[in-house]
Design a protein around this motif. Structure first.
Motif, short mmCIF file in Angstrom:
data_model
loop_
_atom_site.label_atom_id
_atom_site.label_comp_id
_atom_site.label_asym_id
_atom_site.label_seq_id
_atom_site.Cartn_x
_atom_site.Cartn_y
_atom_site.Cartn_z
N ASP A 59 4.48 -46.03 -33.52
CA ASP A 59 3.84 -45.61 -34.59
C ASP A 59 4.44 -44.87 -35.83
O ASP A 59 3.91 -44.65 -36.85
N ARG A 60 5.61 -44.56 -35.42
CA ARG A 60 6.32 -43.70 -36.32
C ARG A 60 7.82 -43.86 -36.12
O ARG A 60 8.12 -44.02 -35.07
N GLU A 61 8.57 -43.63 -37.16
CA GLU A 61 9.97 -43.50 -37.27
C GLU A 61 10.59 -42.45 -36.38
O GLU A 61 9.84 -41.29 -36.54
N SER A 62 11.69 -42.47 -35.40
CA SER A 62 12.20 -41.46 -34.63
C SER A 62 13.56 -42.06 -34.19
O SER A 62 13.66 -43.34 -34.31
N ARG A 63 14.21 -41.15 -33.88
CA ARG A 63 15.66 -41.49 -33.22
C ARG A 63 15.02 -42.17 -31.61
O ARG A 63 14.27 -41.51 -31.09
N ARG A 64 15.43 -43.13 -31.19
CA ARG A 64 14.93 -43.66 -29.93
C ARG A 64 16.26 -44.10 -29.11
O ARG A 64 17.18 -44.16 -29.61
N SER A 65 15.75 -44.00 -27.79
CA SER A 65 16.87 -44.34 -26.93
C SER A 65 16.18 -45.15 -25.82
O SER A 65 15.12 -44.89 -25.63
N ASP A 99 19.31 -50.96 -37.83
CA ASP A 99 19.97 -49.62 -37.84
C ASP A 99 21.10 -49.67 -36.84
O ASP A 99 22.44 -49.34 -37.50
N SER A 100 20.84 -50.31 -36.11
CA SER A 100 22.36 -50.22 -34.89
C SER A 100 21.80 -51.26 -33.65
O SER A 100 20.64 -51.56 -33.52
N ILE A 101 22.78 -51.58 -33.02
CA ILE A 101 22.83 -52.69 -31.80
C ILE A 101 23.69 -52.18 -30.80
O ILE A 101 24.67 -51.59 -30.94
N PRO A 117 21.37 -43.74 -21.33
CA PRO A 117 20.53 -43.72 -22.48
C PRO A 117 21.48 -44.58 -23.67
O PRO A 117 22.65 -44.10 -23.91
N LEU A 118 20.82 -45.46 -24.33
CA LEU A 118 21.44 -46.02 -25.36
C LEU A 118 20.66 -45.84 -26.67
O LEU A 118 19.40 -46.21 -26.95
N ARG A 119 21.30 -44.87 -27.61
CA ARG A 119 20.54 -44.35 -28.58
C ARG A 119 20.73 -45.39 -30.14
O ARG A 119 22.07 -45.56 -30.33
N SER A 120 19.76 -45.07 -30.77
CA SER A 120 19.84 -45.54 -32.15
C SER A 120 20.78 -44.71 -32.94
O SER A 120 20.89 -43.39 -32.67
N ASP A 121 21.18 -45.26 -34.07
CA ASP A 121 22.08 -44.29 -34.88
C ASP A 121 21.25 -43.57 -35.71
O ASP A 121 21.67 -42.38 -35.93
N GLY A 122 20.17 -43.86 -36.30
CA GLY A 122 19.17 -43.23 -37.10
C GLY A 122 17.60 -43.35 -36.57
O GLY A 122 17.58 -43.77 -35.50
#
Length: 135
Positions: free
Chosen positions: A59-65, A87-89, A99-104
């Motif tokens: 429901d919203r943008e956030s750094r995700r892992s 954003d990232s792969i 944990p595999l995290r997004s860049d942004g």
């Protein structure tokens, strides 16, 4: 909710996810939106078609892992911003809990079989289109 140790299978959305500028790409996606669906994801799946994936919509943008607990297939984990831009792969290894995290900050995550992001020309900055994205 699936039985313990069983994969969750969601209905496939009738509208394919597409890659902007690539008319030859149509990825059929299951869409995970609830906390139960997003927690289960592709756990326990043993196979999936190359043109199939799971789109996680938050429901919203956030750094995700994401991690690969109970996920037996290697996956491409594609983090996508609210505007559909990749954003990232990350490459998920079976059963790895790192944990595999997004860049942004991202609002969507697309999971495909490992190697399919390259096969579809999906890379950082590419725009993905689907009615759920940007909604």
């Amino acid at each position: 909710m699936p039985a313990p140790g069983e994969p969750m299978i969601l209905s496939t959305d009738p509208v394919p996810l597409t890659v902007e500028g690539r008319d030859d790409i149509a990825i059929m996606v299951e869409i995970a939106t609830t906390p139960v669906e997003t927690a289960a994801g592709l756990m326990f799946r043993k196979q999936m078609d190359n043109d199939h994936g799971m789109l996680f919509a938050f429901d919203r943008e956030s750094r995700r892992s994401f991690w690969m607990r109970n996920t037996v297939m290697p996956l491409d984990i594609i983090f996508v911003r609210a505007d559909g831009k990749v954003d990232s792969i990350r490459r998920g290894k079976p059963l790895d809990e790192t944990p595999l995290r997004s860049d942004g900050k991202v609002r969507y995550v697309l999971e495909l079989k490992a190697g399919q992001a390259d096969a579809f020309g999906i890379e950082d900055g590419v725009v993905l289109r689907h009615p759920v994205i940007g909604g």
